[in-house]
Design an enzyme around this catalytic site. Structure first.
Site, PDB file in Angstrom:
ATOM      1  N   HIS A   1      -8.466  -4.171  -1.593  1.00 51.46           N
ATOM      2  CA  HIS A   1      -7.247  -3.674  -0.966  1.00 51.46           C
ATOM      3  C   HIS A   1      -7.009  -4.342   0.389  1.00 51.46           C
ATOM      4  O   HIS A   1      -7.853  -4.291   1.274  1.00 51.46           O
ATOM      5  CB  HIS A   1      -7.354  -2.159  -0.786  1.00 51.46           C
ATOM      6  CG  HIS A   1      -6.069  -1.490  -0.456  1.00 51.46           C
ATOM      7  ND1 HIS A   1      -5.081  -1.277  -1.387  1.00 51.46           N
ATOM      8  CD2 HIS A   1      -5.599  -0.973   0.717  1.00 51.46           C
ATOM      9  CE1 HIS A   1      -4.061  -0.652  -0.816  1.00 51.46           C
ATOM     10  NE2 HIS A   1      -4.352  -0.459   0.464  1.00 51.46           N
TER      11      HIS A   1
ATOM     12  N   SER B   1       0.836  -1.196   0.000  1.00 52.64           N
ATOM     13  CA  SER B   1       0.000   0.000   0.000  1.00 52.64           C
ATOM     14  C   SER B   1       0.876   1.253   0.000  1.00 52.64           C
ATOM     15  O   SER B   1       1.697   1.437  -0.897  1.00 52.64           O
ATOM     16  CB  SER B   1      -0.963  -0.045   1.195  1.00 52.64           C
ATOM     17  OG  SER B   1      -1.963   0.930   1.075  1.00 52.64           O
TER      18      SER B   1
ATOM     19  N   ASP C   1      -9.356  -3.103  -6.346  1.00 48.10           N
ATOM     20  CA  ASP C   1      -8.591  -2.164  -5.531  1.00 48.10           C
ATOM     21  C   ASP C   1      -8.686  -0.750  -6.101  1.00 48.10           C
ATOM     22  O   ASP C   1      -8.651  -0.561  -7.321  1.00 48.10           O
ATOM     23  CB  ASP C   1      -7.127  -2.621  -5.498  1.00 48.10           C
ATOM     24  CG  ASP C   1      -6.334  -2.031  -4.350  1.00 48.10           C
ATOM     25  OD1 ASP C   1      -6.288  -0.785  -4.240  1.00 48.10           O
ATOM     26  OD2 ASP C   1      -5.748  -2.795  -3.573  1.00 48.10           O
TER      27      ASP C   1
END
Length: 336
Positions: free
Chosen positions: A305, A179, A275
């Site tokens: 995600h 991330s 995502d």
């Protein structure tokens, strides 16, 4: 009596709105792989201000424990202001010189700690016989750009400077993160390239690469929001020190802003097709390949995600996703 009726009417309205939202959410979740459906998907947390950020920072992290066979040690890289600490992971019988992975945790640059990566970092150390170093970088908005990237760069320089001490091969140092950590790893690879600091490989796990995603009129329609557009806007604003805009000429603010990707180290990029970062990750992988940079791209159908953190070892697709991450590192960390 009138007040009671008003309150009763308001209660009915609230119930109807809640029911509508749940129904809408259920329809959206139809795109999620059945093995990845989780109650957290019904309760997305939007980061919008200091209060919601404080709540987000207090939420318990996904259980992440260090493997018993691995020795973890917290080290102060420098006690000078600003102080920087890292956590190292290694097997007691590690063969030297070994490869090394500099790992950068996620959390939108505004949340997260090295603790959330304990399981993954100790796994890499255990199964690949590598030294893993996780960076406890400074968070925004208290410490905006370039604080986090500076900390990661300092850690990488420190790792190179102490290669002999730690028994690692400086030609086999990879950087990686998930991330926001993936976005920082990509920017770190760029900065290291420009300053002549060797990086062998970059492992980018659904990386947060482009602040201009905030400016898109509409995210891609299949997105399932565990990391929402509102949270993305808040996080980028906190990190940059101002709301995202089309033009920002400061170097390394967002990896996707770099025009010339030629000469960067080989990469692995993994992302789910649900995502928020799917479009920017796909575009970055394409641009790397067009620049002549070897890039393995793994797109996981029905993945949102952070799903791998919730379901590693519990869902076959996420176990395979993590195994692919490990295989990508194995090919570069274990070969001279």
């Amino acid at each position: 009596m009138t007040l009671r009726r008003v309150l009763g009417g308001l209660g009915a309205v609230v119930a109807l709105v809640a029911a509508w939202r749940i129904t809408t959410r259920r329809r959206a979740l139809a795109a999620v792989s059945p093995e990845l459906r989780h109650p957290v998907l019904y309760l997305p947390l939007n980061l919008i201000d200091a209060v919601t950020l404080a709540i987000g920072r207090r939420l318990p992290a996904v259980d992440s424990s260090i493997r018993p066979s691995i020795r973890a040690e917290q080290i102060t890289v420098t006690a000078a202001d600003p102080a920087l600490t890292v956590v190292t992971y290694q097997a007691p019988a590690r063969s030297e010189p070994s490869g090394a992975l500099l790992w950068i945790h996620g959390g939108g640059t505004v949340m997260g700690t090295v603790r959330q990566g304990h399981a993954w970092c100790s796994r890499v150390a255990d199964e690949l016989g590598a030294l893993v170093v996780s960076v406890d970088y400074r968070l925004a908005p208290e410490n905006p750009y370039p604080a986090a990237l500076d900390d990661c760069y300092r850690a990488l320089r420190w790792l190179h400077a102490n290669a002999i001490k730690f028994g690692i091969d400086p030609a086999r140092i990879a950087v990686g993160g998930d991330s926001a950590g993936g976005g920082l790893a990509a920017a770190l690879a760029q900065r290291a390239h420009d300053t002549g600091l060797p990086v062998r490989f970059q492992l980018l796990v659904y990386p947060m690469l482009d602040d201009r995603t905030v400016l898109r009129a509409e995210p891609h329609k299949r997105t399932i929001y565990t990391w929402t557009p509102m949270s993305n806007r808040f996080a980028w604003t906190a990190y940059l020190g101002h709301p995202p805009q089309e033009w920002d000429d400061r170097p390394y603010t967002a990896a996707a802003r770099r025009a010339n990707l030629t000469g960067l180290p080989p990469a692995w990029i993994g992302v789910g097709d649900l995502d928020l970062f799917y479009p920017e990750d796909m575009d970055y992988a394409r641009r790397l390949r067009e620049a002549g940079v070897e890039c393995e791209l793994r797109v996981e159908p029905g993945m949102y995600h952070g799903a791998d953190a919730l379901f590693d070892g519990k869902a076959p697709s996420m176990t395979a996703f993590r195994n692919n991450m490990l295989d990508a590192l194995r090919s570069v960390l274990t070969k001279p």
